[in-house]
Design a protein around this motif. Structure first.
Motif, short mmCIF file in Angstrom:
data_model
loop_
_atom_site.label_atom_id
_atom_site.label_comp_id
_atom_site.label_asym_id
_atom_site.label_seq_id
_atom_site.Cartn_x
_atom_site.Cartn_y
_atom_site.Cartn_z
N LEU A 71 0.79 -1.21 -0.05
CA LEU A 71 -0.01 0.04 0.17
C LEU A 71 0.92 1.32 0.11
O LEU A 71 1.93 1.30 0.83
N ASN A 72 0.50 2.21 -0.91
CA ASN A 72 1.48 3.41 -0.94
C ASN A 72 1.39 4.00 0.37
O ASN A 72 0.34 4.21 1.08
N LEU A 73 2.75 4.43 0.96
CA LEU A 73 2.66 4.97 2.35
C LEU A 73 3.36 6.54 1.97
O LEU A 73 4.58 6.61 1.75
N TYR A 74 2.75 7.48 2.09
CA TYR A 74 3.22 9.00 1.69
C TYR A 74 3.69 9.38 3.04
O TYR A 74 3.08 9.29 4.12
N TYR A 75 4.97 9.93 3.13
CA TYR A 75 5.64 10.12 4.29
C TYR A 75 6.21 11.68 4.50
O TYR A 75 6.63 11.92 5.61
N ASP A 76 6.33 12.48 3.45
CA ASP A 76 7.05 13.70 3.62
C ASP A 76 6.07 14.92 3.39
O ASP A 76 5.62 15.01 2.06
N VAL A 77 5.92 15.55 4.21
CA VAL A 77 4.89 16.73 3.83
C VAL A 77 5.58 17.91 2.91
O VAL A 77 5.04 18.76 2.31
N ASN A 78 6.99 17.71 2.72
CA ASN A 78 7.69 18.87 1.78
C ASN A 78 7.60 18.13 0.50
O ASN A 78 7.72 19.06 -0.47
N TRP A 110 0.45 12.70 7.07
CA TRP A 110 0.07 13.95 7.60
C TRP A 110 -1.80 13.93 8.04
O TRP A 110 -2.18 14.82 8.41
N GLN A 111 -2.10 12.90 7.41
CA GLN A 111 -3.54 12.68 7.62
C GLN A 111 -3.64 11.85 8.91
O GLN A 111 -4.60 11.95 9.51
N GLU A 112 -2.98 10.94 8.78
CA GLU A 112 -3.31 9.81 9.97
C GLU A 112 -2.48 10.21 11.49
O GLU A 112 -3.30 9.73 12.37
N GLY A 113 -1.27 11.03 11.36
CA GLY A 113 -0.77 11.52 12.41
C GLY A 113 -0.12 10.25 13.25
O GLY A 113 0.64 10.37 14.49
N LYS A 114 0.13 9.00 12.55
CA LYS A 114 0.94 8.11 13.50
C LYS A 114 2.02 7.25 12.34
O LYS A 114 1.24 6.97 11.07
N SER A 115 3.07 7.07 12.68
CA SER A 115 4.03 6.22 11.54
C SER A 115 3.82 4.83 12.04
O SER A 115 3.17 4.50 12.94
N PRO A 116 4.23 3.93 10.98
CA PRO A 116 4.16 2.54 11.47
C PRO A 116 5.14 2.22 12.58
O PRO A 116 5.95 2.82 12.88
N TYR A 117 4.75 1.05 12.90
CA TYR A 117 5.49 0.55 14.24
C TYR A 117 6.29 -0.72 13.90
O TYR A 117 7.49 -0.77 14.43
N ILE A 118 6.06 -1.45 13.03
CA ILE A 118 6.59 -2.39 12.42
C ILE A 118 6.73 -2.37 10.93
O ILE A 118 5.60 -2.13 10.25
N THR A 119 7.96 -2.38 9.98
CA THR A 119 7.58 -2.71 8.75
C THR A 119 8.67 -3.87 8.38
O THR A 119 9.62 -4.21 8.95
N ILE A 120 7.98 -5.00 7.39
CA ILE A 120 8.74 -5.98 6.99
C ILE A 120 8.79 -5.95 5.43
O ILE A 120 7.94 -5.54 4.80
N GLU A 121 10.15 -6.23 4.89
CA GLU A 121 10.37 -6.38 3.47
C GLU A 121 10.68 -7.52 3.26
O GLU A 121 11.61 -8.42 4.00
N LEU A 122 10.07 -8.17 2.16
CA LEU A 122 10.40 -9.60 1.55
C LEU A 122 11.56 -9.35 0.63
O LEU A 122 11.13 -8.76 -0.46
N LEU A 123 12.83 -9.93 0.66
CA LEU A 123 13.81 -9.76 -0.05
C LEU A 123 13.68 -10.18 -1.46
O LEU A 123 13.47 -11.30 -1.65
N SER A 124 13.95 -9.56 -2.56
CA SER A 124 14.07 -10.01 -3.86
C SER A 124 15.19 -9.41 -4.63
O SER A 124 15.75 -8.33 -4.06
N PRO A 125 16.04 -10.01 -5.48
CA PRO A 125 17.22 -9.35 -6.26
C PRO A 125 16.96 -8.05 -6.51
O PRO A 125 17.98 -7.43 -6.42
#
Length: 310
Positions: A71-78, A110-125
């Motif tokens: 899911l797209n995670l928009y993170y930077d107000v600038n 900036w809409q939610e006011g909370k950052s993720p607490y855990i992030t998991i990436e599934l590695l691929s080449p």
């Protein structure tokens, strides 16, 4: 690509308005980018399902946390058009639905006011170098190629503003300050755990024979489970409790409950049969010792049909 009503970025006034009022919302921002590298295979579809379906947090109900994958995670107000797409992430202390009423199309900080607490990436080449950032190590040749790739502009399907977006690791560490970052390589069955400490990720050591990352502040662990999920055998990431017991999916919980109910009924039936057998044996003993049928029937509360079987 879902794009609804491109909302313009509003100019600030005095007194200034909050980013929630002036910047685009999830209704205005793209929800996906087909051109983005690392498009999910079937594992990238199934593994996040298992993570979400086995997640049990003692401090948060299902209605007060949010999990998502790709899911797209928009993170930077600038730079409000910049985003990352984590393979899986968890946000706690937010409503399950956006504003408590609607499924999310994206996650906008900036809409939610909370950052993720855990992030998991599934590695691929194609994504390993960006997922691991400075923790990525390979041969010198691969390192050189990775450095060239890392220095190349990162496309997110949109025209960039001024400078290129930061790497994924940098976003998780510096912009969002996500406390727990984990990566998993299913081909090598390697789990790596990075914990935010002093503003930087520090890799945590895991037992090589039984790699479980324990997240003490959430009272939950993440390890590698060998088993069958959705009819597919493999080595999967799965949540566990403090004793190392794997947490069950909703389906497994229902199956376990049904099995327990069947077992309880079987035990009840067996107990009744055993009790009846004991009564009949007592009747045989009394009849053998000379007590008449009427007395045995009355004493043991047996029917005439039961006495006849003796």
């Amino acid at each position: 690509m879902v794009l609804i009503n491109r909302k313009p970025i509003l100019e600030q006034v005095d007194p200034p308005r909050s980013p929630r009022e002036t910047l685009p919302t999830m209704y205005d921002l793209p929800s996906e980018s087909p051109e983005e590298p690392g498009l999910p295979d079937e594992f990238h579809d199934l593994q996040p399902q298992l993570l979400s379906r086995t997640l049990r947090l003692s401090a948060y109900t299902r209605d007060h946390c949010f999990t998502a994958s790709d899911l797209n995670l928009y993170y930077d107000v600038n730079h409000p058009l910049w985003y990352k797409r984590p393979d899986w992430f968890l946000v706690v202390d937010v409503p399950r639905l956006y504003d408590g009423k609607e499924l999310r199309r994206s996650y906008v900080i900036w809409q939610e006011g909370k950052s993720p607490y855990i992030t998991i990436e599934l590695l691929s080449p194609g994504t390993e170098a960006e997922d691991l950032g400075r923790f990525y190590t390979e041969t010198a040749t691969t390192n050189a190629e990775s450095a060239m790739s890392a220095n190349a502009p990162v496309s997110n399907g949109l025209e960039q503003i001024g400078t290129k977006p930061p790497s994924k690791l940098e976003v998780y560490e510096r912009y969002l300050r996500i406390p727990h970052y984990l990566v998993y390589n299913r081909h090598t069955q390697q789990l790596r755990y990075f914990k935010l400490d002093g503003g930087q990720y520090q890799e945590q050591s895991l037992n090589s024979e039984n790699p479980i990352a324990w997240l003490a502040d959430l009272d939950i662990g993440l390890g590698i489970w060998e088993g069958v999920f959705e009819d597919v055998p493999g080595y999967w990431l799965r949540w566990c409790d403090g004793t190392g017991q794997w947490l069950l999916t909703d389906t497994e919980q229902a199956e376990q409950q049904a099995a327990q109910e069947r077992s309880a009924k079987e035990q009840e039936r067996s107990a009744k049969e055993q009790a009846q057998a004991q009564v009949l044996q007592a009747a045989r003993n009394l009849l053998a010792n000379g007590m008449d049928v009427a007395q045995v029937t009355q004493l043991l509360n047996l029917s005439a049909e039961q006495i006849e079987t003796l």
